[in-house]
Scaffold this active site. Structure first.
Site, PDB file in Angstrom:
ATOM      1  N   ASN A  12      -2.351   3.810   3.157  1.00 25.67           N
ATOM      2  CA  ASN A  12      -2.743   2.085   3.922  1.00 25.67           C
ATOM      3  C   ASN A  12      -4.568   2.603   4.959  1.00 25.67           C
ATOM      4  OD1 ASN A  12      -3.810  -0.339   4.421  1.00 25.67           O
ATOM      5  ND2 ASN A  12      -1.733  -0.633   6.017  1.00 25.67           N
ATOM      6  N   GLU A  38      -3.792   3.789  -1.394  1.00 27.34           N
ATOM      7  CA  GLU A  38      -4.517   2.790  -0.454  1.00 27.34           C
ATOM      8  C   GLU A  38      -5.027   3.455   0.119  1.00 27.34           C
ATOM      9  OE1 GLU A  38      -3.705  -1.652   0.807  1.00 27.34           O
ATOM     10  OE2 GLU A  38      -2.415  -0.201   0.204  1.00 27.34           O
ATOM     11  N   ASP A 148       2.310   4.421  -5.977  1.00 28.49           N
ATOM     12  CA  ASP A 148       2.686   2.944  -5.294  1.00 28.49           C
ATOM     13  C   ASP A 148       2.936   2.449  -6.799  1.00 28.49           C
ATOM     14  OD1 ASP A 148       2.946   0.476  -4.252  1.00 28.49           O
ATOM     15  OD2 ASP A 148       1.565   0.753  -3.217  1.00 28.49           O
ATOM     16  N   ASN A 150       3.864  -0.834  -7.290  1.00 30.33           N
ATOM     17  CA  ASN A 150       4.295  -2.337  -6.736  1.00 30.33           C
ATOM     18  C   ASN A 150       5.227  -3.030  -6.994  1.00 30.33           C
ATOM     19  OD1 ASN A 150       2.496  -3.011  -4.551  1.00 30.33           O
ATOM     20  ND2 ASN A 150       0.751  -1.901  -5.589  1.00 30.33           N
ATOM     21  N   HIS A 241       3.893   1.452   4.361  1.00 28.91           N
ATOM     22  CA  HIS A 241       4.724   1.814   3.200  1.00 28.91           C
ATOM     23  C   HIS A 241       5.220   3.766   3.819  1.00 28.91           C
ATOM     24  CE1 HIS A 241       3.705   0.198  -0.796  1.00 28.91           C
ATOM     25  NE2 HIS A 241       3.604  -0.284   0.136  1.00 28.91           N
TER      26      HIS A 241
END
Length: 250
Positions: A12, A38, A148, A150, A241
């Site tokens: 992130n 990300e 990830d 999702n 995360h």
């Protein structure tokens, strides 16, 4: 036989994590490969002093914008080949890197969230179907698929079974198909039904253990018996995360 350690983390915003030294606990694990999703940046905007000192070769793939997506792979051993898509039409989103090493290949993924509209969900499913096509062709090789996704795969992978995000039948079927090709969820090799998550909406949800397991290591059938451990590093809490760690005896 040698030990291979890989860490995957939806960070992130990698520049923020570096600036605040949030990335240091991950670097201290001295993994052979670190996968960041990300990242919200590309190589040109990174702190070059950090890259020079961190001890890794780095491969960046920018996302859709400066605020979304992006992958970075940090690796001690230089891969023989680095590819940036499953097929060329999937490259624009900056969500796939494929790295070939001497005795295995690594597919680094960051699937779209797929929320908001039916078109967004279809975009996510298109991405995942590209991954499935690639994985099916490579299923008899030594393959690690990480990142990830999702997707919360099973009921034990999510606290809210009524969520419309990441838990649709169509999304869950993707991981069913991946397992039908012989790929194994490394975390579930030793933790069959444990409810341990990798993603939370906020710190309050994290503290009350209301989240989802969206981050995975899948290994091909030929590597399953080489998995030493697969761990969620939930003590590292600077992102929504948690990092996940895979250790293999190769």
């Amino acid at each position: 036989m040698s030990e291979l350690k890989i860490i995957s983390w939806n960070v992130n915003g990698i520049r923020t994590r570096i600036k605040n030294k949030d990335v240091n606990p991950v670097l201290e694990k001295e993994a052979d490969i670190i996968l960041f999703q990300e990242t919200k940046t590309d190589y040109e905007k990174m702190d070059k002093k950090f890259l020079d000192k961190c001890g890794y070769e780095s491969y960046f793939l920018k996302g859709e914008s400066a605020r979304t997506g992006g992958l970075a792979t940090f690796t001690k051993e230089k891969p023989s080949i680095v590819r940036r898509f499953f097929k060329e039409s999937a490259d624009a989103l900056g969500r796939a890197s494929i790295l070939n090493y001497n005795n295995f290949s690594l597919i680094h993924v960051y699937a779209p969230v797929g929320t908001g509209t039916k078109a967004k969900l279809n975009e996510k499913l298109d991405y995942l179907n590209n991954l499935l096509s690639f994985a099916e062709l490579a299923k008899d090789k030594e393959i690690i698929i990480a990142g990830d996704f999702n997707i919360a795969h099973k009921e034990e992978d999510i606290s809210d079974l009524n969520t419309k995000v990441t838990f649709t039948d169509e999304e869950r079927e993707v991981l069913d198909k991946l397992e039908s090709f012989g790929f194994v969820d490394a975390f579930r090799l030793s933790k069959k039904e444990e409810k341990q998550f990798t993603s939370w909406k906020n710190q309050e949800a994290r503290e009350s253990n209301e989240g989802a397991r969206l981050d995975y290591f899948f290994v091909s059938k030929s590597l399953a018996d080489k998995v030493k451990s697969c761990t969620i590093l939930d003590e590292i809490d600077s992102s929504k995360h948690a990092p996940i760690e895979l250790i293999l005896d190769l």
